[in-house]
Design an enzyme around this catalytic site. Structure first.
Site, PDB file in Angstrom:
ATOM      1  N   LYS A  70       8.511   2.167  -5.941  1.00  0.00           N
ATOM      2  CA  LYS A  70       9.954   2.031  -5.728  1.00  0.00           C
ATOM      3  C   LYS A  70       9.798   0.603  -4.767  1.00  0.00           C
ATOM      4  O   LYS A  70      11.067  -0.021  -4.718  1.00  0.00           O
ATOM      5  CB  LYS A  70      10.325   2.956  -4.497  1.00  0.00           C
ATOM      6  CG  LYS A  70      10.483   4.306  -5.081  1.00  0.00           C
ATOM      7  CD  LYS A  70      10.531   5.325  -3.996  1.00  0.00           C
ATOM      8  CE  LYS A  70      10.022   6.631  -4.394  1.00  0.00           C
ATOM      9  NZ  LYS A  70      10.466   7.650  -3.056  1.00  0.00           N
ATOM     10  N   ARG A  71       8.917   0.340  -4.328  1.00  0.00           N
ATOM     11  CA  ARG A  71       8.989  -0.892  -3.466  1.00  0.00           C
ATOM     12  C   ARG A  71       8.992  -2.126  -4.456  1.00  0.00           C
ATOM     13  O   ARG A  71       9.569  -3.248  -4.184  1.00  0.00           O
ATOM     14  CB  ARG A  71       7.801  -0.996  -2.493  1.00  0.00           C
ATOM     15  CG  ARG A  71       8.133  -0.383  -1.211  1.00  0.00           C
ATOM     16  CD  ARG A  71       6.988   0.025  -0.617  1.00  0.00           C
ATOM     17  NE  ARG A  71       6.044   0.879  -1.129  1.00  0.00           N
ATOM     18  CZ  ARG A  71       6.365   2.174  -1.162  1.00  0.00           C
ATOM     19  NH1 ARG A  71       7.206   2.502  -0.376  1.00  0.00           N
ATOM     20  NH2 ARG A  71       5.333   2.956  -1.690  1.00  0.00           N
TER      21      ARG A  71
END
Ligand code: GLU
Length: 476
Positions: A254-255
């Site tokens: 997600k990052r």
């Protein structure tokens, strides 16, 4: 056979991401394929990670993708409420039962104590887990410390010796040693349950038949199985979906990447393409076909065809698929969906009949929705010619082509496809030019670039006077 009931259980900590959508989609397809029910449950027990508006966003993303659930927030159902923060009493009640049976215990260790414990275990190269120093506190001491208002959590007492064996629909037989599991915190000091307690309690009370979730939860399954046992309940069936990987086979994070579904929709990916693409992230149909509508997927999806190997997220394939859907969806649908991008790119919308012709031409040459509007710019307000193109259009031969057309056009008005075809041929004969030498000046004048749709289409989109005007304006 027991009724199929599955749940998608996101935490409202941000936007729906690709991994979440894959779980939601597989839940949906599995339920639809077997006539079961699909439940949406909001897991908002980690109060520190809540993002305002995230629940609404999740719901609206699911809705824009057409993944409608049968029970959940907003629509209700027989097993509500479907938001965990509204079910706290239930978790506390089950937690109390665990304490009464000796399956859970109070722990008063502070964050500092726990971090010191972790450091020491790491130094000794031991498996890091709670060392159970509060397990043997006597009852009176526990009561006194609670009454004195000391902060505490509730932990699950895992068995000492035990191999947890279970069948996973995707991974087959799985065996895990209990000593690899920590005495999991069940209730936090704020009285909220952790994911583990809340999910087990809810899956039981909501009569979930299959827990479909990401592989990252596989290692928690022994704790969950143990909880079911302690609470005297029958566990559901387990389905752990493979990881989603970047093309370099690192975990899709997600990052690191842009993985929010919302942003894909905003960039102009079509829901149909996204769903089709995501369906193939782990699941493989029996044949080599790759293009499936949601309805078709609902009919043929099965867990047997989900592999346990990580699934690679290949953006090039998504782009290709999106291009396919742009060309194959009904034209009206594509027109409607591309309209906002005209506005975004400050392009006035033409009359509906003209817009239809434009989008029909543009979708053949686009992969994403915004590219449709971008392409239509050549008809609505083409960019001024580059220096090199200006040189081309001002050459003697080019001017010959343009002058011939400027003269021949008006008597043929109103134009139609047949007339344009005839003019094209006559022009070739009259100017003695063909191929690039003939078409390039014509297209540069009409649409500002050397390539474009065929001549009848181009003239139909531009309209008689506009086309003539553009040709005349390039005659020197
Ligand atoms: N709330 C968990 C998550 O967002 C759900 C995991 C599960 O499906 O059990 O990852």
């Amino acid at each position: 056979m027991k009724q199929i009931r599955v749940r998608f259980a996101p935490s409202p900590t941000g936007f729906l991401h690709i991994g979440g959508l894959r779980t939601a989609l597989y839940d949906y397809l599995f339920a639809k394929a077997l006539g079961g029910a699909c439940i949406l449950r909001i897991e908002d027990t980690d109060q520190s990670r809540l993002v305002p508006g995230a629940t609404e966003n999740l719901i609206s993303s699911l809705h824009s993708l057409g993944l409608d659930y049968d029970e959940g927030p907003g629509i209700g159902g027989d097993f509500g409420p479907y938001v965990q923060s509204q079910r706290l009493q239930l978790y506390q009640q089950e937690a109390a039962r665990l304490v009464a049976n000796g399956d859970a215990y109070h722990c008063f260790c502070t964050a500092e104590t726990l971090s010191e414990m972790r450091t020491q275990q790491q130094e000794r190269k031991e498996f890091v887990k709670y060392d159970r120093r509060c397990l043997h506190l006597n009852k009176d001491e526990v009561t006194a410390r609670i009454e004195a208002g000391e902060k505490h959590v509730l932990r699950l007492k895992m068995p000492d010796e035990r191999i947890f064996a279970f069948d996973d629909h995707i991974r087959g037989r799985v065996e895990m040693d209990a000593n690899q599991s920590d005495d999991q915190v069940l209730l936090k000091s704020d009285g909220f349950p952790t994911y583990h307690l809340a999910a087990v309690v809810d899956d039981h009370y909501m009569q979930i038949s299959h827990v479909i979730r990401g592989e990252e939860w596989l290692s928690s399954t022994p704790k969950h199985i143990w909880l079911y046992e302690c609470l005297g309940w029958q566990p559901p069936e387990w389905v752990h979906l493979p990881l989603i990987l970047n093309p370099d086979r690192s975990k899709l994070s997600k990052r690191m990447n842009d993985v929010s579904v919302e942003s894909y929709l905003q960039k102009g990916y079509l829901p149909e393409a996204l769903l089709n693409f995501i369906a193939l992230l782990g699941w493989h149909p029996a044949d080599d076909r790759e293009l499936y509508s949601l309805e078709e997927l609902c009919q043929i999806f099965s867990l047997e065809r989900v592999s346990k190997a990580g699934a690679v997220f290949d953006l090039t394939k998504l782009d290709w698929m999106n291009g396919h859907y742009l060309r194959s969806l009904p034209l009206e649908t594509v027109i409607e969906r591309s309209k906002p991008y005209f506005e975004e790119q400050n392009l006035p919308l033409p009359q509906p009949e003209v817009l239809e012709l434009m989008v029909e031409a543009a979708r053949e040459r686009s992969q994403l929705l915004p590219q449709i509007a971008e392409y239509c710019r050549i008809f609505i307000s083409p960019a001024p010619l580059s220096e090199a193109d200006t040189e081309v259009i001002q050459s003697e031969n080019s001017q010959k082509v343009l002058m011939w057309w400027a003269e021949q056009l008006p008597p043929q008005f109103p134009l139609n496809a047949e007339k344009v075809d005839i003019l094209v041929k006559e022009g070739i004969a009259a100017t003695g030019l063909k191929g690039k030498a003939y078409y390039t000046p014509l297209r540069l004048a009409l649409i500002g670039q050397p390539h474009g749709p065929d001549m009848p289409t181009t003239f139909a989109i531009l309209g008689d006077d506009n086309a003539l005007g553009r040709i005349q304006s390039h005659i020197i």
